[in-house]
Write a protein that holds these residues in place. Structure first.
Motif, short mmCIF file in Angstrom:
data_model
loop_
_atom_site.label_atom_id
_atom_site.label_comp_id
_atom_site.label_asym_id
_atom_site.label_seq_id
_atom_site.Cartn_x
_atom_site.Cartn_y
_atom_site.Cartn_z
N HIS A 2 -2.62 -19.09 -0.35
CA HIS A 2 -1.50 -18.23 -0.72
C HIS A 2 -1.65 -16.87 -0.02
CE1 HIS A 2 1.53 -17.09 -4.00
NE2 HIS A 2 1.30 -15.95 -3.38
N THR A 3 -0.65 -16.49 0.74
CA THR A 3 -0.70 -15.22 1.48
C THR A 3 0.01 -14.12 0.72
OG1 THR A 3 -0.78 -16.36 3.61
CG2 THR A 3 -0.10 -14.05 3.63
N VAL A 4 -0.70 -13.01 0.49
CA VAL A 4 -0.15 -11.83 -0.17
C VAL A 4 -0.03 -10.72 0.86
CG1 VAL A 4 -0.47 -10.08 -1.97
CG2 VAL A 4 -1.19 -12.45 -2.38
N ALA A 5 1.17 -10.21 1.06
CA ALA A 5 1.40 -9.09 1.98
C ALA A 5 1.61 -7.83 1.15
CB ALA A 5 2.61 -9.36 2.86
N VAL A 6 0.78 -6.83 1.38
CA VAL A 6 0.90 -5.54 0.69
C VAL A 6 1.51 -4.55 1.68
CG1 VAL A 6 -0.31 -3.73 -0.58
CG2 VAL A 6 -1.13 -6.10 -0.69
N LEU A 7 2.68 -4.04 1.35
CA LEU A 7 3.42 -3.18 2.28
C LEU A 7 3.06 -1.72 2.05
CD1 LEU A 7 5.56 -2.86 4.48
CD2 LEU A 7 7.31 -2.83 2.67
N ALA A 8 2.38 -1.12 3.02
CA ALA A 8 1.96 0.28 2.92
C ALA A 8 2.93 1.15 3.72
CB ALA A 8 0.54 0.44 3.45
N LEU A 9 3.74 1.90 3.01
CA LEU A 9 4.66 2.84 3.65
C LEU A 9 4.03 4.23 3.65
CD1 LEU A 9 8.07 1.67 2.17
CD2 LEU A 9 6.95 0.96 4.30
N ASP A 10 4.60 5.14 4.44
CA ASP A 10 4.02 6.47 4.55
C ASP A 10 3.96 7.16 3.19
OD1 ASP A 10 2.86 8.44 6.21
OD2 ASP A 10 4.70 9.63 6.08
N GLN A 11 2.89 7.90 2.94
CA GLN A 11 2.59 8.58 1.68
C GLN A 11 2.32 7.57 0.56
OE1 GLN A 11 4.95 12.17 0.69
NE2 GLN A 11 6.19 11.68 2.51
N VAL A 12 1.76 6.44 0.93
CA VAL A 12 1.45 5.42 -0.08
C VAL A 12 0.44 5.98 -1.07
CG1 VAL A 12 -0.44 4.39 1.30
CG2 VAL A 12 0.78 3.01 -0.40
N ARG A 37 -5.07 -15.00 0.63
CA ARG A 37 -5.29 -14.26 1.87
C ARG A 37 -4.45 -12.99 1.76
NH1 ARG A 37 -2.84 -17.51 4.91
NH2 ARG A 37 -4.60 -18.75 5.65
N VAL A 38 -5.09 -11.83 1.76
CA VAL A 38 -4.37 -10.56 1.58
C VAL A 38 -4.21 -9.87 2.94
CG1 VAL A 38 -4.33 -8.34 0.41
CG2 VAL A 38 -5.32 -10.33 -0.74
N ARG A 39 -2.98 -9.50 3.25
CA ARG A 39 -2.69 -8.81 4.50
C ARG A 39 -1.97 -7.49 4.19
NH1 ARG A 39 -0.36 -13.91 8.13
NH2 ARG A 39 -2.41 -14.81 8.63
N VAL A 40 -2.48 -6.41 4.76
CA VAL A 40 -1.83 -5.11 4.61
C VAL A 40 -0.95 -4.90 5.82
CG1 VAL A 40 -2.17 -2.64 4.34
CG2 VAL A 40 -3.77 -4.23 3.26
N CYS A 41 0.30 -4.59 5.57
CA CYS A 41 1.24 -4.41 6.67
C CYS A 41 2.00 -3.10 6.51
CB CYS A 41 2.21 -5.58 6.78
SG CYS A 41 3.14 -5.93 5.28
N SER A 42 2.61 -2.65 7.59
CA SER A 42 3.34 -1.39 7.55
C SER A 42 4.38 -1.38 8.66
CB SER A 42 2.39 -0.20 7.69
OG SER A 42 3.09 1.01 7.48
N VAL A 43 5.16 -0.30 8.65
CA VAL A 43 6.19 -0.13 9.68
C VAL A 43 5.60 0.53 10.90
CG1 VAL A 43 8.42 0.95 10.20
CG2 VAL A 43 7.98 0.03 7.91
N THR A 44 4.73 1.52 10.68
CA THR A 44 4.10 2.25 11.76
C THR A 44 2.62 1.91 11.82
OG1 THR A 44 3.73 4.11 10.28
CG2 THR A 44 5.73 4.16 11.61
#
Length: 339
Positions: A2-12, A37-44
Motif C-alpha cells: 500500500h503506497t501512502v503519499a504525504v503531500l508537503a506544501l510550502d510552510q508545512v 510504502r511512504v512517499r513524501v512529495c511536493s510541488v517544488t
C-alpha cells in the motif's frame, strides 16, 4: 504494498508531516513485513517547514500512484493552492484514492471542492474559519477525526496519529494497528469509540474556572443516579444558572457532559472486562440496558457489542524490533546553520 503519499506544501507544519510518516512506517504484518510504502512529495524541490527546509524526492505525479494521500496542514492554510494540486487531488479522488487531511490541512482539502456536502473536522481553533470559508462543508469541531469512507479529516496534533492508526486498522486489522500504536508509544484507542468518527473527549474547561471542581465530582460520581437538581445542589446554585454557566465554560450542558462521562466509562469496561452489557449499564450509571444501548449508539455510532468486538483485538504478534525504511519516505531535511 500500500503506497501512502504525504503531500508537503510550502510552510508545512512539521508535526503534521512527520506523524503519518512515522505511524505508517511503524506498521508491521504478522510475518514482519512492512505493509506500507511512504512517499513524501511536493510541488517544488524544497519547501519550508519553519525551523528547517525539506526536500521531497517525489512530485505531484506520485499522487496518481498512491493508494492513500495525506494532506498535512500549513502555516497559512487559507492561501491559494499551488498550481496543479487541486487538479491532481481531484483526479486521484476520481480514481478511488483515499485522501486524508491533518489539522488545518482540511482547508487545503476543502479548497479542492471534494469535501462539499461532507462532514469534516479540523483543529478546534480553526473550525469556525473553516465553516465560514467553506459553507458547503459540515464542520464538526468536537471530534478527533471524521471518516467518510474515501475522505478523512483529523483534528490537530495527536489526532493525526489517531486517524492514521484508524486507517491501519481498516487496512490490516486490529493486531497490526495495535503494533503500530505500541511502537509509536501511544494508545490504540483514546477515550471515544470509532465508527464513522471518534466521539467527544471530556469537554474542555479552562483550568481554574468555577466548573473544574464540579467536573471532577461528576467524573467521580458518573455511575450514580444524578439529576440536574442534584448537580445544581452540588454546585450551590439553581439549575437554570448552572446550565448557563456550564455551557459558557464547557460548551455543553451538565447532563450531556454526564452522559459522555458514562459512555467513556462504558467504553473502558467493554474494552477491558468480560462483563455482560447489562452489568456495564449499571456500572456506568445508566438506568437500564435499553437506555445504555440507545445512548451508546447515539454517541459512539455503534452498539456496545459491536464496539467490544472491534476494539478487543488480539495482541500484536511480537516481531522483534523490526526495521524501518531509511530516509523517512526519501525525505531530506536541512537545518539552517546559525551564524
Amino acid at each position: 504494498m500500500h503506497t501512502v503519499a504525504v503531500l508537503a506544501l510550502d510552510q508545512v507544519i512539521p508535526f503534521d508531516l512527520s506523524a503519518p510518516i512515522d505511524t505508517f512506517n511503524w506498521a508491521r504484518l504478522p510475518d514482519g513485513r512492512a505493509p506500507y510504502r511512504v512517499r513524501v512529495c511536493s510541488v517544488t524541490e524544497e519547501v519550508s517547514a519553519g525551523a528547517f527546509t525539506v526536500r521531497a524526492p517525489y512530485g505531484l505525479d506520485a499522487l496518481a500512484e498512491a493508494d492513500t494521500i495525506v494532506l498535512p496542514g500549513t502555516a497559512d492554510p487559507t492561501g491559494p493552492l499551488p498550481p496543479g494540486v487541486a487538479e491532481a487531488l481531484r483526479a486521484a479522488a476520481a480514481n478511488g484514492t483515499r485522501i486524508a487531511s491533518i489539522c488545518v490541512g482540511a482547508f487545503l482539502f476543502a479548497a479542492t471542492g471534494l469535501l462539499d456536502g461532507q462532514r469534516a473536522t479540523t483543529h478546534w481553533v480553526a473550525a469556525g474559519d473553516l465553516a465560514a470559508l467553506h459553507p458547503a462543508v459540515t464542520v464538526d469541531p468536537n471530534v478527533l477525526y471524521v471518516d467518510n469512507g474515501q475522505f478523512l479529516t483529523s483534528a490537530g496534533a495527536a489526532a493525526a496519529m489517531d486517524m492514521c492508526l484508524h486507517m491501519i486498522r481498516k487496512d490490516y486489522g486490529s493486531a497490526v494497528a495495535a503494533h503500530a500504536a505500541r511502537m509509536s508509544v501511544v494508545p490504540l484507542e483514546r477515550e471515544g469509540g470509532q465508527a464513522q468518527f471518534i466521539v467527544h473527549d471530556r469537554p474542555p474547561a479552562p483550568a481554574g474556572t468555577t466548573m473544574e471542581p464540579l467536573l471532577e465530582w461528576l467524573e467521580e460520581n458518573a455511575g450514580h443516579d444524578l439529576t440536574l437538581e442534584d448537580i445544581a445542589a452540588r454546585a450551590g446554585t439553581s439549575a437554570r444558572t448552572l446550565n448557563r454557566r456550564f455551557r459558557e465554560q464547557t460548551g455543553t450542558t451538565p447532563l450531556q457532559w454526564l452522559h459522555r462521562a458514562r459512555v467513556r466509562t462504558a467504553q473502558h469496561l467493554l474494552e477491558n472486562t468480560d462483563h455482560p452489557v447489562e452489568r456495564i449499564a449499571v456500572q456506568a450509571g445508566f438506568g437500564s440496558p435499553t437506555a445504555f444501548r440507545d445512548r451508546f449508539k447515539r454517541v459512539v455510532g455503534t452498539s456496545p457489542q459491536a464496539y467490544r468486538r472491534a476494539f478487543r483485538g488480539a495482541p500484536p504478534r511480537e516481531t522483534g524490533t523490526g526495521s524501518r525504511e531509511t530516509g523517512a519516505g526519501g525525505l531530506e531535511v536541512r537545518v539552517p546553520q546559525q551564524s
